[in-house]
Design a protein around this motif. Structure first.
Motif, PDB file in Angstrom:
ATOM      1  N   ARG A  24       0.799  -1.230   0.000  1.00 15.63           N
ATOM      2  CA  ARG A  24       0.000   0.000   0.000  1.00 15.63           C
ATOM      3  C   ARG A  24       0.829   1.276   0.000  1.00 15.63           C
ATOM      4  O   ARG A  24       0.410   2.297  -0.513  1.00 15.63           O
ATOM      5  CB  ARG A  24      -0.906   0.007   1.247  1.00 15.63           C
ATOM      6  CG  ARG A  24      -1.823  -1.195   1.399  1.00 15.63           C
ATOM      7  CD  ARG A  24      -2.967  -1.204   0.432  1.00 15.63           C
ATOM      8  NE  ARG A  24      -3.635   0.056   0.232  1.00 15.63           N
ATOM      9  CZ  ARG A  24      -4.476   0.636   1.066  1.00 15.63           C
ATOM     10  NH1 ARG A  24      -4.799   0.057   2.202  1.00 15.63           N
ATOM     11  NH2 ARG A  24      -5.029   1.788   0.776  1.00 15.63           N
ATOM     12  N   SER A  25       1.988   1.248   0.626  1.00 16.74           N
ATOM     13  CA  SER A  25       2.806   2.455   0.750  1.00 16.74           C
ATOM     14  C   SER A  25       4.199   2.156   0.200  1.00 16.74           C
ATOM     15  O   SER A  25       4.955   1.386   0.775  1.00 16.74           O
ATOM     16  CB  SER A  25       2.894   2.871   2.227  1.00 16.74           C
ATOM     17  OG  SER A  25       3.691   4.023   2.363  1.00 16.74           O
ATOM     18  N   VAL A  26       4.510   2.773  -0.947  1.00 16.41           N
ATOM     19  CA  VAL A  26       5.766   2.485  -1.629  1.00 16.41           C
ATOM     20  C   VAL A  26       6.467   3.799  -1.974  1.00 16.41           C
ATOM     21  O   VAL A  26       5.888   4.877  -1.832  1.00 16.41           O
ATOM     22  CB  VAL A  26       5.522   1.641  -2.901  1.00 16.41           C
ATOM     23  CG1 VAL A  26       4.878   0.302  -2.551  1.00 16.41           C
ATOM     24  CG2 VAL A  26       4.660   2.382  -3.914  1.00 16.41           C
ATOM     25  N   ILE A  27       7.691   3.683  -2.444  1.00 14.80           N
ATOM     26  CA  ILE A  27       8.453   4.883  -2.831  1.00 14.80           C
ATOM     27  C   ILE A  27       9.067   4.649  -4.207  1.00 14.80           C
ATOM     28  O   ILE A  27       9.491   3.537  -4.527  1.00 14.80           O
ATOM     29  CB  ILE A  27       9.532   5.225  -1.780  1.00 14.80           C
ATOM     30  CG1 ILE A  27      10.127   6.611  -2.024  1.00 14.80           C
ATOM     31  CG2 ILE A  27      10.608   4.158  -1.719  1.00 14.80           C
ATOM     32  CD1 ILE A  27      10.989   7.133  -0.872  1.00 14.80           C
ATOM     33  N   ILE A  28       9.076   5.705  -5.003  1.00 13.90           N
ATOM     34  CA  ILE A  28       9.730   5.669  -6.311  1.00 13.90           C
ATOM     35  C   ILE A  28      10.822   6.732  -6.300  1.00 13.90           C
ATOM     36  O   ILE A  28      10.555   7.903  -6.045  1.00 13.90           O
ATOM     37  CB  ILE A  28       8.734   5.924  -7.460  1.00 13.90           C
ATOM     38  CG1 ILE A  28       7.662   4.835  -7.485  1.00 13.90           C
ATOM     39  CG2 ILE A  28       9.476   5.986  -8.791  1.00 13.90           C
ATOM     40  CD1 ILE A  28       6.588   5.037  -8.544  1.00 13.90           C
TER      41      ILE A  28
ATOM     42  N   HIS B  95       3.220  11.987  -2.937  1.00 18.80           N
ATOM     43  CA  HIS B  95       3.814  13.212  -2.388  1.00 18.80           C
ATOM     44  C   HIS B  95       5.320  13.059  -2.375  1.00 18.80           C
ATOM     45  O   HIS B  95       5.841  11.972  -2.120  1.00 18.80           O
ATOM     46  CB  HIS B  95       3.307  13.469  -0.963  1.00 18.80           C
ATOM     47  CG  HIS B  95       3.580  14.871  -0.498  1.00 18.80           C
ATOM     48  ND1 HIS B  95       4.811  15.280  -0.071  1.00 18.80           N
ATOM     49  CD2 HIS B  95       2.779  15.958  -0.437  1.00 18.80           C
ATOM     50  CE1 HIS B  95       4.762  16.555   0.258  1.00 18.80           C
ATOM     51  NE2 HIS B  95       3.536  16.992   0.036  1.00 18.80           N
ATOM     52  N   SER B  96       6.028  14.163  -2.633  1.00 16.43           N
ATOM     53  CA  SER B  96       7.489  14.124  -2.553  1.00 16.43           C
ATOM     54  C   SER B  96       7.902  13.625  -1.177  1.00 16.43           C
ATOM     55  O   SER B  96       7.270  13.932  -0.161  1.00 16.43           O
ATOM     56  CB  SER B  96       8.079  15.512  -2.802  1.00 16.43           C
ATOM     57  OG  SER B  96       7.910  15.869  -4.162  1.00 16.43           O
TER      58      SER B  96
ATOM     59  N   ALA C 117      12.498  11.853  -4.766  1.00 15.70           N
ATOM     60  CA  ALA C 117      11.732  10.610  -4.580  1.00 15.70           C
ATOM     61  C   ALA C 117      10.290  10.977  -4.264  1.00 15.70           C
ATOM     62  O   ALA C 117       9.996  12.103  -3.863  1.00 15.70           O
ATOM     63  CB  ALA C 117      12.332   9.792  -3.443  1.00 15.70           C
ATOM     64  N   VAL C 118       9.406  10.011  -4.449  1.00 11.41           N
ATOM     65  CA  VAL C 118       7.991  10.274  -4.195  1.00 11.41           C
ATOM     66  C   VAL C 118       7.363   9.064  -3.499  1.00 11.41           C
ATOM     67  O   VAL C 118       7.608   7.928  -3.871  1.00 11.41           O
ATOM     68  CB  VAL C 118       7.249  10.630  -5.516  1.00 11.41           C
ATOM     69  CG1 VAL C 118       7.245   9.485  -6.500  1.00 11.41           C
ATOM     70  CG2 VAL C 118       5.846  11.110  -5.251  1.00 11.41           C
TER      71      VAL C 118
END
Length: 193
Positions: free
Chosen positions: A123-127, A160-161, A171-172
């Motif tokens: 559910r909560s990831v980072i790119i 969001h950043s 990153a976001v």
């Protein structure tokens, strides 16, 4: 009929039969020449390009700089949930690093990554997209495209950043929709419709 008469009748019926001189095996060698069917299939394969099912835009996008903050959410996301999310207070369950990728490579990877997140219930990831600070024109190309792509994916609820310790404006954070399986599981646990 006796057995001698049966044998004679059999031999009479078989008198014109010739013995097969070849081995009793199928010929499994690949034909050397191309058949018309093979040529037609080959022509069709080359003539028909693969259909791109990726919905992400590959057109030009609004250019963003290294310090621009990305922030977006779908209607219905609770204020408190989004606040906690943008402050990086949810555990990061997966990450995708786009550094050194072309726009087309990043487009494919983002689409695949979000699909995998839904499939595996993340559910909560980072790119990590980078800031583009080394670009002579000061434009953060992947960041600019990512800001356009993420709202195009129905499975993305918000982004969001990131906070400085997670990469800041390079990153976001991405909030991913629950899969139908996870929604059903919640319904069963909490007894709602």
């Amino acid at each position: 009929m006796t057995s001698k008469e049966e044998r004679l009748a059999f031999l009479e019926e078989m008198k014109d039969v010739r013995r097969i001189r070849k081995a009793n095996r199928a010929d499994v060698a690949t034909p050397r020449e191309l058949t018309p069917g093979h040529v037609e299939r080959q022509r069709a394969a080359v003539a028909t390009p693969l259909k791109d099912t990726n919905p992400l835009t590959s057109d030009m996008v609004e250019p963003l700089t290294a310090h621009d903050i990305l922030s977006w959410q779908r209607p219905g996301i609770q204020h408190g949930v989004f606040r906690k999310f943008r402050l990086g207070q949810y555990p990061i369950e997966a990450r995708l690093d786009l550094h050194r990728m072309t726009v087309e490579e990043a487009r494919r990877e983002v689409y695949r990554f979000i699909g995998d997140c839904v499939r595996y219930g993340l559910r909560s990831v980072i790119i990590l997209h980078g800031k583009g600070e080394r670009n002579p024109d000061g434009i953060a190309q992947l960041k600019s495209y990512l800001a356009k792509w993420l709202p195009e994916l129905n499975d993305v609820l918000a982004f969001h950043s990131a906070q400085k310790h997670h990469g800041g404006t390079g990153a976001v954070y991405v909030m991913v929709r629950k899969s139908e399986r996870d929604k059903q599981h919640n319904r069963e646990i909490h007894g709602s419709r």
